[in-house]
Scaffold this motif. Structure first.
Motif, PDB file in Angstrom:
ATOM      1  N   ILE A  58       0.076   5.601   2.530  1.00  0.00           N
ATOM      2  CA  ILE A  58       1.098   5.452   3.563  1.00  0.00           C
ATOM      3  C   ILE A  58       2.484   5.507   2.936  1.00  0.00           C
ATOM      4  CG2 ILE A  58       1.911   4.025   5.481  1.00  0.00           C
ATOM      5  CD1 ILE A  58      -0.977   5.061   5.719  1.00  0.00           C
ATOM      6  N   GLY A  59       3.378   6.246   3.565  1.00  0.00           N
ATOM      7  CA  GLY A  59       4.756   6.353   3.095  1.00  0.00           C
ATOM      8  C   GLY A  59       5.650   6.771   4.238  1.00  0.00           C
ATOM      9  N   PRO A  60       6.889   7.132   3.952  1.00  0.00           N
ATOM     10  CA  PRO A  60       7.842   7.469   5.019  1.00  0.00           C
ATOM     11  C   PRO A  60       7.375   8.556   5.971  1.00  0.00           C
ATOM     12  CG  PRO A  60       8.963   7.260   2.906  1.00  0.00           C
ATOM     13  CD  PRO A  60       7.500   7.178   2.613  1.00  0.00           C
ATOM     14  N   SER A  61       6.561   9.490   5.477  1.00  0.00           N
ATOM     15  CA  SER A  61       6.130  10.605   6.331  1.00  0.00           C
ATOM     16  C   SER A  61       5.112  10.202   7.392  1.00  0.00           C
ATOM     17  CB  SER A  61       5.540  11.736   5.477  1.00  0.00           C
ATOM     18  OG  SER A  61       6.525  12.331   4.683  1.00  0.00           O
ATOM     19  N   CYS A  62       4.440   9.073   7.201  1.00  0.00           N
ATOM     20  CA  CYS A  62       3.393   8.694   8.159  1.00  0.00           C
ATOM     21  C   CYS A  62       3.461   7.226   8.565  1.00  0.00           C
ATOM     22  CB  CYS A  62       2.007   9.019   7.582  1.00  0.00           C
ATOM     23  SG  CYS A  62       1.594   8.100   6.082  1.00  0.00           S
ATOM     24  N   ASP A  63       4.553   6.563   8.265  1.00  0.00           N
ATOM     25  CA  ASP A  63       4.662   5.126   8.548  1.00  0.00           C
ATOM     26  C   ASP A  63       5.118   4.871   9.979  1.00  0.00           C
ATOM     27  OD1 ASP A  63       4.519   2.429   8.113  1.00  0.00           O
ATOM     28  OD2 ASP A  63       6.470   2.282   7.129  1.00  0.00           O
ATOM     29  N   SER A  64       4.356   5.412  10.923  1.00  0.00           N
ATOM     30  CA  SER A  64       4.603   5.158  12.342  1.00  0.00           C
ATOM     31  C   SER A  64       3.262   5.129  13.057  1.00  0.00           C
ATOM     32  CB  SER A  64       5.494   6.247  12.956  1.00  0.00           C
ATOM     33  OG  SER A  64       4.806   7.471  13.065  1.00  0.00           O
ATOM     34  N   HIS A  85       6.069   0.051  -3.628  1.00  0.00           N
ATOM     35  CA  HIS A  85       7.090   0.677  -2.792  1.00  0.00           C
ATOM     36  C   HIS A  85       7.452  -0.248  -1.636  1.00  0.00           C
ATOM     37  CE1 HIS A  85       5.748   4.983  -4.141  1.00  0.00           C
ATOM     38  NE2 HIS A  85       5.951   4.157  -5.137  1.00  0.00           N
ATOM     39  N   GLY A  86       8.598  -0.887  -1.720  1.00  0.00           N
ATOM     40  CA  GLY A  86       9.050  -1.726  -0.617  1.00  0.00           C
ATOM     41  C   GLY A  86       8.687  -3.189  -0.791  1.00  0.00           C
ATOM     42  N   SER A  87       9.025  -3.971   0.242  1.00  0.00           N
ATOM     43  CA  SER A  87       8.815  -5.420   0.224  1.00  0.00           C
ATOM     44  C   SER A  87       7.526  -5.788   0.951  1.00  0.00           C
ATOM     45  CB  SER A  87       9.992  -6.124   0.903  1.00  0.00           C
ATOM     46  OG  SER A  87      10.031  -5.796   2.282  1.00  0.00           O
ATOM     47  N   GLN A  88       7.081  -7.033   0.730  1.00  0.00           N
ATOM     48  CA  GLN A  88       5.880  -7.488   1.423  1.00  0.00           C
ATOM     49  C   GLN A  88       6.108  -7.567   2.926  1.00  0.00           C
ATOM     50  OE1 GLN A  88       3.809 -10.876  -0.076  1.00  0.00           O
ATOM     51  NE2 GLN A  88       3.305  -9.905  -2.027  1.00  0.00           N
ATOM     52  N   ALA A 114     -10.474   1.328   7.259  1.00  0.00           N
ATOM     53  CA  ALA A 114     -10.259   0.295   6.247  1.00  0.00           C
ATOM     54  C   ALA A 114      -8.815   0.343   5.746  1.00  0.00           C
ATOM     55  CB  ALA A 114     -11.226   0.478   5.087  1.00  0.00           C
ATOM     56  N   ILE A 115      -8.359  -0.790   5.210  1.00  0.00           N
ATOM     57  CA  ILE A 115      -7.022  -0.873   4.614  1.00  0.00           C
ATOM     58  C   ILE A 115      -7.164  -1.306   3.164  1.00  0.00           C
ATOM     59  CG2 ILE A 115      -4.737  -1.939   4.720  1.00  0.00           C
ATOM     60  CD1 ILE A 115      -5.152  -2.424   7.667  1.00  0.00           C
ATOM     61  N   ALA A 116      -6.509  -0.563   2.278  1.00  0.00           N
ATOM     62  CA  ALA A 116      -6.489  -0.893   0.854  1.00  0.00           C
ATOM     63  C   ALA A 116      -5.049  -1.109   0.418  1.00  0.00           C
ATOM     64  CB  ALA A 116      -7.113   0.240   0.034  1.00  0.00           C
ATOM     65  N   ILE A 117      -4.866  -1.945  -0.604  1.00  0.00           N
ATOM     66  CA  ILE A 117      -3.560  -2.038  -1.245  1.00  0.00           C
ATOM     67  C   ILE A 117      -3.702  -1.600  -2.692  1.00  0.00           C
ATOM     68  CG2 ILE A 117      -2.709  -3.865   0.270  1.00  0.00           C
ATOM     69  CD1 ILE A 117      -3.114  -5.808  -2.154  1.00  0.00           C
ATOM     70  N   ASP A 118      -2.650  -0.993  -3.209  1.00  0.00           N
ATOM     71  CA  ASP A 118      -2.613  -0.515  -4.592  1.00  0.00           C
ATOM     72  C   ASP A 118      -1.652  -1.424  -5.353  1.00  0.00           C
ATOM     73  OD1 ASP A 118      -2.277   0.831  -6.984  1.00  0.00           O
ATOM     74  OD2 ASP A 118      -2.260   2.810  -6.059  1.00  0.00           O
ATOM     75  N   ILE A 119      -2.186  -2.255  -6.263  1.00  0.00           N
ATOM     76  CA  ILE A 119      -1.319  -3.140  -7.041  1.00  0.00           C
ATOM     77  C   ILE A 119      -0.942  -2.448  -8.345  1.00  0.00           C
ATOM     78  CG2 ILE A 119      -2.278  -5.185  -5.951  1.00  0.00           C
ATOM     79  CD1 ILE A 119      -3.811  -5.762  -8.507  1.00  0.00           C
ATOM     80  N   SER A 120       0.275  -2.697  -8.812  1.00  0.00           N
ATOM     81  CA  SER A 120       0.878  -1.872  -9.859  1.00  0.00           C
ATOM     82  C   SER A 120       0.362  -2.147 -11.254  1.00  0.00           C
ATOM     83  CB  SER A 120       2.396  -2.062  -9.848  1.00  0.00           C
ATOM     84  OG  SER A 120       2.930  -1.634  -8.634  1.00  0.00           O
ATOM     85  N   ILE A 126      10.872   2.910 -11.187  1.00  0.00           N
ATOM     86  CA  ILE A 126      12.319   2.859 -11.002  1.00  0.00           C
ATOM     87  C   ILE A 126      12.599   2.077  -9.720  1.00  0.00           C
ATOM     88  CG2 ILE A 126      12.498   5.121 -12.108  1.00  0.00           C
ATOM     89  CD1 ILE A 126      13.452   6.181  -9.308  1.00  0.00           C
ATOM     90  N   GLY A 127      13.864   1.833  -9.450  1.00  0.00           N
ATOM     91  CA  GLY A 127      14.242   1.110  -8.237  1.00  0.00           C
ATOM     92  C   GLY A 127      14.416   2.045  -7.053  1.00  0.00           C
ATOM     93  N   GLN A 128      15.149   1.560  -6.071  1.00  0.00           N
ATOM     94  CA  GLN A 128      15.400   2.336  -4.851  1.00  0.00           C
ATOM     95  C   GLN A 128      16.685   3.136  -5.012  1.00  0.00           C
ATOM     96  OE1 GLN A 128      15.780  -0.072  -1.350  1.00  0.00           O
ATOM     97  NE2 GLN A 128      15.652   1.651   0.048  1.00  0.00           N
ATOM     98  N   LEU A 129      16.637   4.402  -4.619  1.00  0.00           N
ATOM     99  CA  LEU A 129      17.829   5.241  -4.700  1.00  0.00           C
ATOM    100  C   LEU A 129      18.862   4.818  -3.659  1.00  0.00           C
ATOM    101  CD1 LEU A 129      16.274   8.802  -5.206  1.00  0.00           C
ATOM    102  CD2 LEU A 129      16.978   7.155  -6.938  1.00  0.00           C
ATOM    103  N   ARG A 130      20.105   5.154  -3.936  1.00  0.00           N
ATOM    104  CA  ARG A 130      21.178   4.865  -2.975  1.00  0.00           C
ATOM    105  C   ARG A 130      20.814   5.426  -1.600  1.00  0.00           C
ATOM    106  NH1 ARG A 130      26.122   3.189  -4.751  1.00  0.00           N
ATOM    107  NH2 ARG A 130      26.449   3.150  -7.022  1.00  0.00           N
ATOM    108  N   SER A 131      21.162   4.696  -0.557  1.00  0.00           N
ATOM    109  CA  SER A 131      20.776   5.094   0.803  1.00  0.00           C
ATOM    110  C   SER A 131      21.300   6.474   1.163  1.00  0.00           C
ATOM    111  CB  SER A 131      21.277   4.055   1.806  1.00  0.00           C
ATOM    112  OG  SER A 131      22.683   3.897   1.710  1.00  0.00           O
TER     113      SER A 131
END
Length: 549
Positions: A58-64, A85-88, A114-120, A126-131
């Motif tokens: 899941i990411g920005p392209s399908c997070d709806s 990627h992102g906050s809890q 099913a739902i899985a989480i990927d722990i790092s 890297i961090g988040q790019l400028r908006s």
């Protein structure tokens, strides 16, 4: 629910559409692998019910809810949330969207997602790019960039200051080292080192995205431990009833055991899947496989830590050993990489996916294709289409014979019953195997022997139904009716439901033979019975105990 189109899936004589086999006596095939390949028919139809599960990141392209609903309708079985990627809080919202999309989805199959989480783990991001950069920026050959551990830049990264979340990268790298970003091809070379930052130059251009991973070949090694972030993510999994945890960068069995310890009383329920991403993990694969519930062949990072020409060897040996052990194996990274940008895959990508299926993977995982790609729905459609065609080209009976020879039986009656069920399905040319299961173990064991027909696993436990997607060829059905007055009556009702669902899905029809697998008493570990049933007219279907077997 309308019946699926396509031919039904049973064994032999164009059963999968692509080939027919010549029998020499009862239950024995005369065909070699070469003969089998020569008999393939590219114009024949195949069953529309795939057996290989599809995992999407899941990411920005399908997070709806809308896009997730469409992905599920196209064939996604497991949704993966990358906790790096992102906050809890954002991840919690994603979990809610997945469950809402599942509720709304008009799926062809009555299965749960099913739902899985990927722990790092020890991965460096890297961090988040400028908006104003919109989540990505292009780095060109010769560009100068600076990596820093200064948290001031955690959410405002640009070329001048790219935050990395672990100072290990800055401490351990030396001038001249090459750092790969998100599997490559984007790479940078260290030109100057300071205690607080690295000045680098872009060697191979590419696109940098928020939270991309940084990797120096061979740097991650030694004793593994869980980070504080990993522990927090495991707590998140428990609070939100997550079905499985993908553990990144596993190169020792000990880290899997640490995850189970953190899971506490849920250690036997939440599936722990080890991602193999470096040379050391491949070398220790047998020990890791023994303690995990399954593994992921993470080819992207493997292709950085290993020479590219070695990755296919690592992939094949891990798939082979997983199949021998009866543990689920997932193939991930760059499955349809070109579809991040393009609406069609390359021919090489389609062939790569097909060969992974022919080698025996249980699941295929899309990462960037669905997380940030331009065509997430089309990518899933393409993957499903390749699954259908590839699965139809398998010589399943030969595969069963080989698996039976190499599998070391553990004097376990459930495994013996599972093997017998597959043997019976082959000899009876059964259209399906129906299993009543409480824990999912019996269905997983049947899947291990790769029957030539679909496995329909009927369970009352939602979590078990979701986790059964890890096992190839298994259609998990959640039975939610109230318990009957007696075990026998309840068993009849569940089989009755399974037969009706199987017919609706195009697996069986009246006159077909099916194999029924169950126990003679309720509870986990009681599977001990294999029966044959000729399916009557469905509108005249009686309780199983009243049908002539």
């Amino acid at each position: 629910m309308a019946a699926l189109e396509g031919t039904r899936a049973c064994v032999n004589v164009n059963s999968h559409g692509h080939y027919s086999l010549t029998r020499e006596g009862s239950g024995r095939m005369s065909e070699s692998r070469l003969q089998h390949m020569c008999r393939l028919d590219m114009d024949a139809e195949c069953h529309t019910l795939k057996r290989t599960s599809v995992i999407c990141t899941i990411g920005p392209s399908c997070d709806s809810v809308d896009i997730l609903q469409q992905l599920m309708e196209k064939g996604v079985n497991i949704c993966c949330i990358n906790m790096a990627h992102g906050s809890q809080q954002q991840h919690r919202a994603t979990v809610d969207k997945i469950r809402e999309a599942e509720r709304l989805a008009n799926k062809k199959l009555p299965t749960q997602v099913a739902i899985a989480i990927d722990i790092s783990g020890p991965a460096i991001h890297i961090g988040q790019l400028r908006s104003e950069l919109g989540g990505s920026m292009v780095l060109k050959d010769g560009d100068n960039v600076r990596l820093t551990g200064d948290a001031t830049y955690k959410n405002i990264c640009d070329k001048e200051h790219i935050y990395v979340n672990k100072d290990e990268l800055i401490r351990k790298t030396v001038v001249g080292d090459t750092i790969y970003l998100e599997d490559g091809p984007l790479s940078i070379t260290v030109k100057h080192k300071d205690p607080d930052y690295l000045n680098c130059v872009v060697e191979t251009e590419g696109v940098l995205r928020s939270y991309d991973e940084c990797q120096v070949p061979g740097m991650l090694s030694g004793k593994q431990k869980l980070t504080d972030e990993d522990v927090d993510d495991i707590v998140f999994a428990l609070r939100n009833e997550i079905d499985m945890i993908f553990v990144s960068w596993v190169w020792s069995s000990g880290i899997v055991q640490l995850v189970r310890r953190e899971l506490g009383i849920k250690a036997d329920q939440v599936k722990v899947i080890a991602k193999i991403e470096n040379h050391e993990g491949v070398k220790r694969y047998d020990a890791i496989l023994k303690v995990s519930d399954g593994t992921i062949v993470a080819r992207g990072n493997l292709g950085v830590d290993l020479p590219p020409e070695k990755v296919f060897l690592a992939q094949k040996l891990m798939i082979g050993r997983s199949r021998r052990a009866g543990k689920p194996v997932i193939c991930a990274s760059q499955m349809l990489q070109s579809m991040v940008r393009n609406p069609r895959p390359t021919r090489a990508e389609a062939g790569d996916v097909a060969n992974a299926i022919l080698d025996g993977v249980d699941c295929l995982m899309l990462t960037g294709e669905t997380a940030f790609g331009k065509h997430p729905i089309k990518a899933v459609e393409t993957l499903v289409a390749v699954c259908q065609e590839s699965e139809a080209a398998l010589a399943t009976e030969t595969l069963f014979r080989i698996l039976r020879q190499v599998t070391i039986l553990q004097y376990d009656h459930t495994e013996t019953v599972a093997m017998t069920a597959v043997e019976t399905a082959i000899r009876a040319e059964a259209a399906g195997i129906l299993i009543l299961t409480s824990s999912g173990r019996s269905a997983g064991l049947v899947s291990h022997y790769r029957p030539p027909c679909h496995i329909v696993a009927i369970t009352r436990v939602p979590h078990v139904a979701r986790c059964l997607h890890l096992h190839r060829g298994t259609l998990p059905i959640l039975y939610e009716e109230e318990l009957a007055d007696s075990w026998g009556e309840d068993m009849d009702r569940r089989f009755h439901h399974g037969i009706l669902v199987s017919a609706e899905c195009g697996i069986i029809k009246a006159g077909d033979t099916v194999v029924l697998v169950t126990g003679m008493s309720p509870g986990t570990g009681s599977t001990n019975t294999v029966r044959l049933l000729v399916v009557p007219d469905l509108d005249k279907l009686q309780p199983i105990t009243n049908i002539q077997l």
